[in-house]
Every structure is written in C-alpha cells, then in structure tokens.
Design a protein around this motif. Structure first.
Motif, PDB file in Angstrom:
ATOM      1  N   VAL A 213      31.579  35.413  23.834  1.00 59.27           N
ATOM      2  CA  VAL A 213      30.768  34.482  23.040  1.00 59.27           C
ATOM      3  C   VAL A 213      31.353  34.315  21.639  1.00 59.27           C
ATOM      4  CG1 VAL A 213      28.478  34.033  22.114  1.00 59.27           C
ATOM      5  CG2 VAL A 213      28.727  35.036  24.382  1.00 59.27           C
ATOM      6  N   GLY A 214      31.487  33.058  21.280  1.00 58.34           N
ATOM      7  CA  GLY A 214      32.060  32.739  19.979  1.00 58.34           C
ATOM      8  C   GLY A 214      33.547  32.452  20.049  1.00 58.34           C
ATOM      9  N   VAL A 215      34.178  32.802  21.182  1.00 58.09           N
ATOM     10  CA  VAL A 215      35.632  32.692  21.263  1.00 58.09           C
ATOM     11  C   VAL A 215      36.064  31.777  22.410  1.00 58.09           C
ATOM     12  CG1 VAL A 215      37.786  33.973  21.545  1.00 58.09           C
ATOM     13  CG2 VAL A 215      35.874  35.007  20.312  1.00 58.09           C
ATOM     14  N   SER A 216      35.602  32.082  23.616  1.00 57.51           N
ATOM     15  CA  SER A 216      36.092  31.374  24.796  1.00 57.51           C
ATOM     16  C   SER A 216      35.020  31.398  25.878  1.00 57.51           C
ATOM     17  CB  SER A 216      37.384  32.023  25.317  1.00 57.51           C
ATOM     18  OG  SER A 216      37.148  33.393  25.599  1.00 57.51           O
ATOM     19  N   TYR A 301      30.820  26.656  18.875  1.00 55.19           N
ATOM     20  CA  TYR A 301      30.351  27.256  20.125  1.00 55.19           C
ATOM     21  C   TYR A 301      29.000  26.609  20.426  1.00 55.19           C
ATOM     22  CZ  TYR A 301      31.155  30.821  23.663  1.00 55.19           C
ATOM     23  OH  TYR A 301      31.461  31.470  24.843  1.00 55.19           O
ATOM     24  N   VAL A 302      29.055  25.424  21.039  1.00 57.57           N
ATOM     25  CA  VAL A 302      27.862  24.576  21.136  1.00 57.57           C
ATOM     26  C   VAL A 302      26.978  25.008  22.305  1.00 57.57           C
ATOM     27  CG1 VAL A 302      27.015  22.225  21.420  1.00 57.57           C
ATOM     28  CG2 VAL A 302      29.090  22.639  20.100  1.00 57.57           C
ATOM     29  N   TRP A 303      25.719  25.231  21.986  1.00 60.11           N
ATOM     30  CA  TRP A 303      24.722  25.692  22.972  1.00 60.11           C
ATOM     31  C   TRP A 303      24.091  24.513  23.720  1.00 60.11           C
ATOM     32  CZ3 TRP A 303      22.234  30.801  23.168  1.00 60.11           C
ATOM     33  CH2 TRP A 303      21.106  30.825  24.003  1.00 60.11           C
ATOM     34  N   GLY A 304      23.645  23.497  22.936  1.00 55.72           N
ATOM     35  CA  GLY A 304      22.911  22.407  23.565  1.00 55.72           C
ATOM     36  C   GLY A 304      23.116  21.099  22.836  1.00 55.72           C
ATOM     37  N   VAL A 305      22.799  20.019  23.553  1.00 50.03           N
ATOM     38  CA  VAL A 305      22.915  18.676  22.979  1.00 50.03           C
ATOM     39  C   VAL A 305      21.666  17.880  23.336  1.00 50.03           C
ATOM     40  CG1 VAL A 305      25.437  18.543  22.955  1.00 50.03           C
ATOM     41  CG2 VAL A 305      24.188  17.923  25.031  1.00 50.03           C
ATOM     42  N   GLN A 306      21.356  16.901  22.495  1.00 50.29           N
ATOM     43  CA  GLN A 306      20.271  15.969  22.822  1.00 50.29           C
ATOM     44  C   GLN A 306      20.537  14.634  22.149  1.00 50.29           C
ATOM     45  OE1 GLN A 306      16.241  17.300  22.077  1.00 50.29           O
ATOM     46  NE2 GLN A 306      15.398  15.230  22.327  1.00 50.29           N
ATOM     47  N   LEU A 307      20.314  13.579  22.928  1.00 46.49           N
ATOM     48  CA  LEU A 307      20.436  12.226  22.390  1.00 46.49           C
ATOM     49  C   LEU A 307      19.104  11.836  21.758  1.00 46.49           C
ATOM     50  CD1 LEU A 307      22.601   9.944  22.433  1.00 46.49           C
ATOM     51  CD2 LEU A 307      21.335   8.987  24.386  1.00 46.49           C
ATOM     52  N   HIS A 308      19.155  11.322  20.537  1.00 43.55           N
ATOM     53  CA  HIS A 308      17.921  10.969  19.837  1.00 43.55           C
ATOM     54  C   HIS A 308      18.214   9.803  18.906  1.00 43.55           C
ATOM     55  CE1 HIS A 308      13.932  11.649  18.144  1.00 43.55           C
ATOM     56  NE2 HIS A 308      14.464  11.599  16.920  1.00 43.55           N
ATOM     57  N   ASP A 309      17.489   8.721  19.119  1.00 44.38           N
ATOM     58  CA  ASP A 309      17.663   7.516  18.302  1.00 44.38           C
ATOM     59  C   ASP A 309      19.121   7.086  18.235  1.00 44.38           C
ATOM     60  OD1 ASP A 309      14.981   7.273  17.860  1.00 44.38           O
ATOM     61  OD2 ASP A 309      15.012   8.185  15.866  1.00 44.38           O
ATOM     62  N   GLY A 310      19.809   7.199  19.350  1.00 45.26           N
ATOM     63  CA  GLY A 310      21.170   6.688  19.428  1.00 45.26           C
ATOM     64  C   GLY A 310      22.246   7.650  19.016  1.00 45.26           C
ATOM     65  N   ASP A 311      21.867   8.756  18.397  1.00 40.84           N
ATOM     66  CA  ASP A 311      22.873   9.748  18.004  1.00 40.84           C
ATOM     67  C   ASP A 311      22.756  10.995  18.865  1.00 40.84           C
ATOM     68  OD1 ASP A 311      24.058   8.238  16.046  1.00 40.84           O
ATOM     69  OD2 ASP A 311      22.717   8.968  14.460  1.00 40.84           O
TER      70      ASP A 311
ATOM     71  N   ASP B 362      38.006  40.415  18.383  1.00 45.26           N
ATOM     72  CA  ASP B 362      37.496  39.044  18.401  1.00 45.26           C
ATOM     73  C   ASP B 362      36.013  39.068  18.734  1.00 45.26           C
ATOM     74  OD1 ASP B 362      37.142  39.290  21.160  1.00 45.26           O
ATOM     75  OD2 ASP B 362      39.077  38.416  21.608  1.00 45.26           O
ATOM     76  N   GLY B 363      35.392  37.902  18.676  1.00 44.95           N
ATOM     77  CA  GLY B 363      33.993  37.783  19.061  1.00 44.95           C
ATOM     78  C   GLY B 363      33.033  37.840  17.893  1.00 44.95           C
ATOM     79  N   LEU B 364      31.747  37.890  18.221  1.00 45.46           N
ATOM     80  CA  LEU B 364      30.703  37.812  17.215  1.00 45.46           C
ATOM     81  C   LEU B 364      30.323  39.167  16.644  1.00 45.46           C
ATOM     82  CD1 LEU B 364      28.264  35.216  18.863  1.00 45.46           C
ATOM     83  CD2 LEU B 364      30.231  34.805  17.384  1.00 45.46           C
ATOM     84  N   PHE B 365      30.588  40.212  17.390  1.00 47.93           N
ATOM     85  CA  PHE B 365      30.162  41.535  16.926  1.00 47.93           C
ATOM     86  C   PHE B 365      30.957  41.937  15.695  1.00 47.93           C
ATOM     87  CE2 PHE B 365      30.477  46.191  16.932  1.00 47.93           C
ATOM     88  CZ  PHE B 365      29.126  46.524  16.958  1.00 47.93           C
ATOM     89  N   ASP B 366      30.237  42.269  14.636  1.00 45.91           N
ATOM     90  CA  ASP B 366      30.863  42.627  13.366  1.00 45.91           C
ATOM     91  C   ASP B 366      30.627  44.111  13.114  1.00 45.91           C
ATOM     92  OD1 ASP B 366      31.681  43.030  10.804  1.00 45.91           O
ATOM     93  OD2 ASP B 366      30.485  41.417   9.917  1.00 45.91           O
ATOM     94  N   PRO B 367      31.637  44.941  13.367  1.00 51.92           N
ATOM     95  CA  PRO B 367      31.400  46.385  13.230  1.00 51.92           C
ATOM     96  C   PRO B 367      31.043  46.799  11.807  1.00 51.92           C
ATOM     97  CG  PRO B 367      33.721  45.920  13.676  1.00 51.92           C
ATOM     98  CD  PRO B 367      32.985  44.641  13.869  1.00 51.92           C
ATOM     99  N   GLU B 368      31.591  46.096  10.837  1.00 48.15           N
ATOM    100  CA  GLU B 368      31.296  46.491   9.454  1.00 48.15           C
ATOM    101  C   GLU B 368      29.818  46.251   9.139  1.00 48.15           C
ATOM    102  OE1 GLU B 368      33.975  45.001   6.584  1.00 48.15           O
ATOM    103  OE2 GLU B 368      33.208  46.331   5.013  1.00 48.15           O
ATOM    104  N   ALA B 369      29.281  45.138   9.629  1.00 48.21           N
ATOM    105  CA  ALA B 369      27.859  44.884   9.400  1.00 48.21           C
ATOM    106  C   ALA B 369      26.991  45.829  10.211  1.00 48.21           C
ATOM    107  CB  ALA B 369      27.528  43.435   9.763  1.00 48.21           C
ATOM    108  N   PHE B 370      27.454  46.168  11.413  1.00 52.74           N
ATOM    109  CA  PHE B 370      26.629  46.971  12.302  1.00 52.74           C
ATOM    110  C   PHE B 370      26.602  48.436  11.898  1.00 52.74           C
ATOM    111  CE2 PHE B 370      25.579  49.041  16.375  1.00 52.74           C
ATOM    112  CZ  PHE B 370      24.460  48.302  16.719  1.00 52.74           C
ATOM    113  N   TYR B 371      27.768  48.947  11.491  1.00 52.46           N
ATOM    114  CA  TYR B 371      27.846  50.364  11.133  1.00 52.46           C
ATOM    115  C   TYR B 371      27.828  50.597   9.625  1.00 52.46           C
ATOM    116  CZ  TYR B 371      29.353  50.945  15.993  1.00 52.46           C
ATOM    117  OH  TYR B 371      29.424  50.923  17.370  1.00 52.46           O
TER     118      TYR B 371
END
Lengths: 495, 413
Positions: A213-216, A301-311, B362-371
């Motif tokens: 999550v956050g990467v790939s 890292y996009v979770w969701g989308v919604q169309l609203h008023d054309g955008d 990599d990733g969201l886990f931040d060890p400095e913030a967590f520990y």
C-alpha cells in the motif's frame, strides 16, 4: 482558564495556565465514547506551549482515558471521554498535577444511545478473506466474495422470490485470475445499465490483487455478462500496465452511464477512464481514454472516484481529495481543484451530494500517530473545489473505510472496522445540516478481543418502499462471527 | 471426513502409533529425557509507542523425550513446549515477528515435536530414513532454540518451517544428504492448535541438500513451497523460500566452537513481495564460559497492528502489506556453566545485549513515527536451567543427522 504567578522562569507550576482546546459542549449517547477527544493547552506566562506538564483528568460521570498524562511538545494533553449512564449534563475537569487550582472544565450532554437498526438477513461466505463489497440495483445484489467469486442474489428484483430478509442466490462466477497471484480476489462491482444500448448486460468486477500500500498494486477489471442472471460468465478484461515502473491494480468504480464511460480508481496508477460502449469482448486495453496520477509519482494511491456535476472526484490515500476533469477528445485528465488537503491521515472512500463531499480515513497503519477515525466533511465551492468544512470523529475506530449518502440526501452511512470492538459497525448520520452530520443510529458489529469483525463496506438500497443497508462483515479469529453479507433494515431509524 | 474432525483424530492416532511400539517392546526400549527453561528479565528500548519496557519471563520451558526400539530401527522424538502458559503474550524482541506477533517472539505450540523416525537402512556410508509426525520441515537451519542465543533472530520465519504435520524421506550417502518432505502450509494461530491435516497436508513441500566435506563443516541449500502459511483455511498466497548456510561445529584452539553463516529469502505472489536475510553467528566456549556474537540484516513486512501494538491482524482480509522495513541487529552474549552433577542439573547464568536499527525500505509504515526513533537495544539477564539430556538439533531427523539421534547427545555449541 486559571493563571497564577510567581517564580522566575515563567514555567514554574504556579506560572502556567491551562485552557480548553477541543471537545467542549459535545452530545453523545449514554455510556458511550464522545466522538471528539478532549484536549487542553498548557502555556507559560508568555503564552508559549509547555511540554511535559502532567494533567489529571476527572469526571462527574463515565471515564477518561488516560486519567493522567503529560502535555506533548505543543503543550497539548489529550483524553478520551466515555460518558456515564445518567441522562443530562456531565462534566469533566483537567487539572495540572503540579498545581491543582489551575484547571479547565468541559461540559457534555448525555442522551439515549443511538438506536440500532435491526439485522434482517445474513449471507455467510467461506472464510477465504470473506466479503468485501456489495452492489445493489433493481433488487439484485452482487456480493463480492473474494476467491469465492461474484455471487448474484435476488433481494426483491430477481423473480425468484428473494427479498432483503430472504436473499435467494441466482448464480455465481469466479472470474479469471488473469495471472495475478492470489486468485480472483473479487473486491467490488458495478452493474452497467446502458441507456444507449438499452441493456443491462454487463457487470464490471474489480480484482484487488497483492499490494504494497502506497507503492504498488495488482489486479484487473473483469467484465461479466449477466444477460442470464443465473448463468453469469466472464467476457472481457482490462489490464493497466506498470506506471512509473510499479505494477498497478484497480479499486473502486464509478460510471458515466449515458456517456458509456467507466471510471476506476487504480491505486498507484491513479484514475482511469475506459470506453465501454458497444459489445465488450476480450482485452479492453485499446479502450483506455485517459489516465492520470493526481498526486504525481510517489504521492498517488487512489481509493475511490465519483462523478459529480460533470467532474470526477478522486479520493487519494496519500494526497487527499481531488477535483478532476476529463477531456475526452484530448485523452487526458486535468486537475481543476483540491489535492494535498488531508495531510494528517490517509484517505479512504468518498461520496458527494449536492454541495458537499464526505471522505473516510484509513488507519491500518497510522499516519504520524493518527488512526483512521474521522469522516472529513467538505463544502464544494462554486467551481466545485472541495474546501474543508468539518470533521466527524468516531472514537475507537481504526478505519472509516466506506461512506455513502442516501439517494434522498437525508442520511450519511459510514462503516468502520479495526480498532476497538465497541466502535466497529454501521454509523448512520442525519444530514439535516449537511455540514454537521449528527448520529442517528449505530449497529455494533464486533469481532473478538478487538480482532476481526467490523464492516468493510456498506451501501444503501430502497426495496419495496423500505430502506436497507447491505454491508460486508469481516472475518475474524476463532470466536468471532464468520464473514458475511449482513442486511440491516434502517427504515425506522432513517425516516 | 470433515477437516475439523480429521484434525482432531489425527493427533490421537499418531499418539497411539507412537506409544504402541514402546509398550510392545518395553524390554527393548531405550530412551532419555531432558528438560530446560530460561528465566530472565527482558528489557527493550524502545517498544511500539516509543517507551522502554521490562518484563520478567519464563521462556523455552521444554520437556524432551527421545526413545528408540533398536530392534525395529524406530525412534521417537517428543518435545513439549509450555510457552503458551508461561509467555502467552510472547517474548520482547524488537524486530521479531510471526504467527500474529510483532516485536515479540511468539509462543510455540504445546506439542513442538512429536515424531516417529524409522531408520530404514543404516549402514556405514548409506542411510535412509522415513519420518512422520509433527515437527520441522526439511528446510533451512536449526531452530534458534537449539542455538547459542536466547533471543531469536528476526529471520526465524524466513529460515525455519516448524510445527507442521510432516512426512520426510532422508537419504544419506557418504558426505551427501538429500531430504524431501511434504507438510501442511498453515502455521499455528495459537499454542493449543494442531496443524490442519484434512485439506492441507501435502499442499506444501521442501527439499534440502546437505554436504559435510569434513566432520565439522556442514553446508546446506534448501528450497520450499509453502501454501498459505498465514491463512489457515488456505486462501493466502504461496511462499517460495530459499536458504543457504554453512555451519561449523568443532574446536577452536582446544575449546568448543560453533559458527553459522546463512542467507535466506522468501518471496510471495510470484516475487511481488520479497524478504531476505543474511545472518552470521558464532560462539566459543573456553571452560565454563561461553561467548557469542550474532549479526543479522533481515527485511520484514509491515502489517496492520491491533489495539495491542505487539499483535498483527489474523486472519488477513486481503493480500496487502503496508510497508517493508530492514532490521540490522548485533547481539552479544555471555553465559557461565555451573554443573550441578548430583542433581543432573546444569545452571547457566547468562546475559545478552542486542543493539540495532530499523530502516524503512518502502510503504506507508514509518518506523520513526511508530517507535519514536530508528535505533533500539535490548537486554536479557537470566539463567538457563537444564536437566538430563541436552537439547537436540531441532530441524533434522533420521539420516539427516550426522549421527543417529540417540548417539547425538550434546553436540556442543
């Protein structure tokens, strides 16, 4: 606020002051935690924050957690207040341990607990990671049950005698893994009602593959032909390749049905638009209209989308809520507004209605020290740009993963999971004032010993004149209820 | 037969099978027993949240039984582990993880090993054995419990596969040994749980090649495919594991010495996730003293923590991780042996100090913030108390051992 003075450095106990920060004048149900934690600010004689000052918390009713604790580097001490069992005014007090006469007082009003809507049906699924989402339309529920596949249920419109209180399975299909490790991993769906072709032939299915999550991420869009609801079968797929060197995977959908465009959140791949007109077969890769990473490489890292008023609005876990506009002829998205506006938490799902937007927050890992225990309320400017308007806190929640506004615009639902068992479940808020949602009902869906349980997602459906919420209950450890589609009749609590 | 019923029945049948030969051949039965436990104070700074924490724990409380019926070429290995009672919340160990514990070493299951070993062929240069029961798959290196340190390395779940129903064939010809094993992929969820037999046994396999060019040197390379280890019903991802090591057990000067160097690698999702480790450790035991040092650098997946920050969510809801961290740890240890011969007891006061750092890959886990910081240290002061038979090399059975187990007492480390 009380202040006393003596000493020479301005930070002696008698020289510091304590003042109310946040959490004043809240309302909450009896014996329940208040949504907003109490905070006090401790400052020295010059008004500078003082860290390390121990603050003792006491109350006339209920409990405070912690009962004592030091101020942080910003001079702030925090405690969560669970109200007592007595209706009416209750009071809490924060006092400096070193100088008890310096104190701050909080007031709150306790009322009857929010009513719980009745659970009217449970459709259990095998514990193969359980159920993730449900799409309901025309009395048909599409239950997304991971490697068990997509399960079609008659809940009032399938002609097989089903209803929300007695769902009847019509058929199921396990979509292809498309070479993605982990199997079908059916996560979400959208039943396309095509007004141009006047057909309801296709269901788009999101595959949520392995991800860092956050990467790939990984996972494709699958197209299932449901011309015969009892014999659904896959006919097409869409695969987005790597972006910036990292593989991508799909997440939640929205559609512009008259324009025959499918929009999909694509995690690190950003957002995409696909032409889904005509007959869908095989690889739909050539139908990609546009894609964009609203936060840019490394911050999308996009979770969701919604169309609203054309955008198109996109809720990005990393970079907040964006307003985008599709230039179909140019094959590109442009940023119109928003973005980089949720720095304190990771974003989750979104819903827009009229001039407001609501976004959830995700906290499976904290951002800084913050969990996903908030609903962000946004007011849309005249140009549609989101502007922060309010925050609804849900004490004890780990994730507010899904939210949706009822079709009549009167109620907001939010589902919570992770965190404390007593905070997991379905929250329904009145939107009499859309900027200030107030709790109308709560259905607790605990796990076991603060593990498992909770609701991953939920959606409104009006069937037979009654309003329901279809929600996905998470699996849990031994002792926790099994994963399932759970159906609440919320008619009485959302009049 | 429903999986749940077979899971309960299989251990009962196994116990019966294990006991029957012994009862039938009581006069021919040979065996030995041993026990050990370590009582100590465990300190770590920081733990999740940024504070230090000190605990008094009884760890590795073991009861070991080895028996044999030489006429039948049968051996029995039983190891009971009572950590589920003495340390249900695990042992403080920054960086360690597994079975739903994080920054604590998990308690093992009550029945750590329960195995029947048949030495089908036992000749001077040619041995073949079959092993069945609950124990270690033929993969990687010895269980850390049977090595010189109290503290487990971070790489435990990269380098060992344990507490499974196993069926192992081992062939040893001269200096070369080849093992192959089938087992169930699911790892335990709590100390009282048996592995799943119905529906899981045989979904995973491993093979290990060992070469002993001289008596004191052992080189091994192994590979395993482990199905859904972290999701007991079987919906999780398959792990592909590799491990290569060199082990020395002999003398340095005139004193016993031991050394191990290891590389371990685990991938999931066809290589989408990859975690690896390098480790080197050694000990030297002049007289009653034992000096030990370990270095390791191991990457770790970061998963969702529960309200208890030392626990991670089980079962998983999906196939996501939230980051990867790298743990670099130096550990030094000292122990002093005090044999109490009249009681068949060995008492070894010990001290271990670890220091290291955690880095975000990599990733969201931040060890400095967590520990609160990215460096840490830990201290263990305690004593090992052992009775009777010394601990055997956990992880190798039958022909995979340099010598038959009943003649393999007390290999010095």
């Amino acid at each position: 606020m009380l202040v006393a003075s003596c000493g020479d450095d301005g930070t002696s106990p008698s020289h510091v002051s304590i003042a109310v920060g946040s959490g004043q004048d809240q309302h909450g149900p009896l014996s329940a935690p208040l949504p907003t934690p109490l905070t006090v600010l401790v400052t020295d004689g010059s008004g500078n924050p003082v860290s390390g000052q121990v603050v003792n918390w006491t109350t006339t009713g209920g409990s405070l957690d912690p009962a004592s604790g030091p101020t942080d580097d910003n001079g702030i001490a925090t405690s969560a207040w669970r109200l007592g069992p007595v209706t009416g005014a209750q009071e809490a007090r924060a006092a400096l341990a070193a100088n008890g006469s310096a104190s701050a007082t909080f007031s709150a009003t306790a009322g009857p607990a929010a009513p719980a809507p009745p659970l009217v049906a449970t459709v259990e699924v095998p514990p193969n990671y359980g159920a993730h989402d449900t799409y309901v339309r025309d009395g048909i529920a599409f239950l997304c049950a991971w490697n068990t596949g997509l399960i079609l249920l008659d809940v009032g419109g399938g002609g097989h005698g089903g209803s929300p209180t007695h769902p009847v399975e019509l058929g199921r299909v396990v979509t292809s893994d498309d070479g993605v490790p982990g199997g079908a991993q059916v996560h979400n769906a959208w039943w396309f009602h095509n007004p141009v072709a006047a057909e309801n032939r296709y269901v788009f299915v999101g595959q949520e593959g392995p991800a860092s999550v956050g990467v790939s991420a990984q996972g494709d869009i699958h197209v299932v032909d449901v011309s015969d609801l009892t014999a659904p079968h896959e006919v097409a797929f869409f695969h987005l390749g790597a972006v910036g060197g990292a593989s991508t995977g799909t997440h939640n959908f929205w559609m512009d049905e008259p324009a025959q465009i499918l929009y999909a959140a694509y995690y690190n791949g950003g957002v995409i638009a696909i032409d889904v007109s005509g007959t869908l077969s095989g690889d739909l890769g050539s139908r990609l209209i546009a894609n964009a990473q609203p936060g840019g490489p490394g911050d999308t890292y996009v979770w969701g989308v919604q169309l609203h008023d054309g955008d198109l609005y996109a809720s990005d876990m990393l970079s907040g809520l964006w307003q985008l506009r599709l230039d179909r002829s140019g094959g590109r998205f442009s940023v119109v507004g928003g973005g980089n506006n949720v720095p304190d938490r990771f974003g989750a799902d979104l819903w827009l209605t009229n001039a407001y937007a609501y976004t959830g927050t995700w906290g499976s890992v904290p951002r800084g020290t913050n969990s996903g225990n908030q609903i962000k309320v946004w007011r849309l400017s005249s140009s549609g740009a989101p502007e922060a308007a309010n925050i609804v806190s849900i004490s004890g929640a780990g994730n507010v993963g899904d939210n949706e506004v009822s079709a009549d615009g009167k109620y907001l639902l939010a589902t919570t999971e992770r965190g404390r068992d007593e905070a997991k479940g379905l929250y329904l808020y009145r939107l009499a004032d859309p900027a200030n949602p107030t709790l109308a009902a709560f259905a607790n869906v605990p796990g076991s010993s603060n593990q498992g349980g909770g609701l991953h997602t939920g959606t409104f459906a009006v069937i037979g004149g009654r309003r329901y919420v279809f929600a996905a209950r998470n699996p849990g450890p031994p002792g926790a209820p099994p994963p399932a589609l759970v159906i609440f009749d919320v008619t009485e609590v959302t009049p | 037969m429903p999986a749940g019923r077979s899971d309960r029945l299989f251990p009962a049948i196994l116990v019966g099978l294990l006991l029957a030969p012994g009862i039938a051949c009581a006069q021919a039965l040979t065996g030995d027993v041993g026990a050990q436990a370590i009582v100590g104070t465990f300190h770590a700074d920081p733990v999740p949240g940024g504070d230090p924490l000190t605990e008094l724990k009884l760890v590795q409380p073991l009861l070991m039984l080895r028996a044999g019926v030489p006429a039948w070429r049968l051996g029995f290995i039983g190891t009971l582990d009572f950590e589920g009672w003495t340390m249900p919340n695990g042992e403080l160990a920054p960086g360690d993880w597994g079975e739903g514990f994080v920054d604590r070493r998990h308690p093992h299951t009550y029945v750590h090993e329960l195995l029947l070993v048949g030495d089908v062929v036992r000749q001077a240069d040619y041995r073949f054995s079959l092993t069945a029961g609950k124990g270690f798959a033929p993969f990687g290196t010895d269980d850390p419990m049977s090595r010189p340190f109290v503290r487990y390395p971070v790489n435990h779940h990269l380098a060992q596969i344990l507490e499974r129903w196993v069926g192992i064939a081992a062939l040893s010809i001269g200096p070369v040994t080849l093992e192959g094993g089938l087992f169930d992929g699911d790892e335990p969820e709590h100390p009282g749980q048996w592995p799943r037999f119905g529906g899981r046994f045989g979904d995973s396999w491993s093979a290990r090649l060992t070469v002993r060019p001289v008596k004191s040197i052992e080189l091994q390379g192994s590979h395993a495919s482990v199905a859904s280890p972290e999701h007991r019903p079987g919906a999780g991802l398959t792990q592909r594991k590799w491990d290569v090591s060199g082990r020395f057990s002999g003398r340095l000067g005139s004193h016993p010495a031991y050394a191990l160097v290891e590389w371990a690698n685990t991938t999931e999702a066809d290589g989408f996730f990859e975690f690896s480790s390098i480790l080197g450790e050694g000990s030297w035991s002049p007289g009653r003293h034992r000096f030990a040092y370990r270095f390791e650098r191991t990457s770790r997946q970061e998963e969702e923590r529960l309200i208890d920050p030392f626990r991670s969510e089980r079962p998983h809801l999906d196939n996501q991780i939230f980051g990867t961290t790298r743990w670099t740890v130096h550990t030094v240890g000292y122990a002093f042996a005090i044999p109490l011969s009249t009681l068949r007891l060995d008492l070894s006061p010990l001290v271990e100090v670890s220091a290291g750092r955690v880095d975000k890959i990599d990733g969201l886990f931040d060890p400095e913030a967590f520990y609160g910081e990215t460096t840490f240290w830990s201290l263990t002061i305690g004593a090992r108390i052992a009775f009777g038979m010394p601990m055997h090399r956990m992880g190798r059975y039958g022909a995979a051992l340099p010598e038959p187990m009943l003649h393999n007492h007390g290999e010095v480390m």
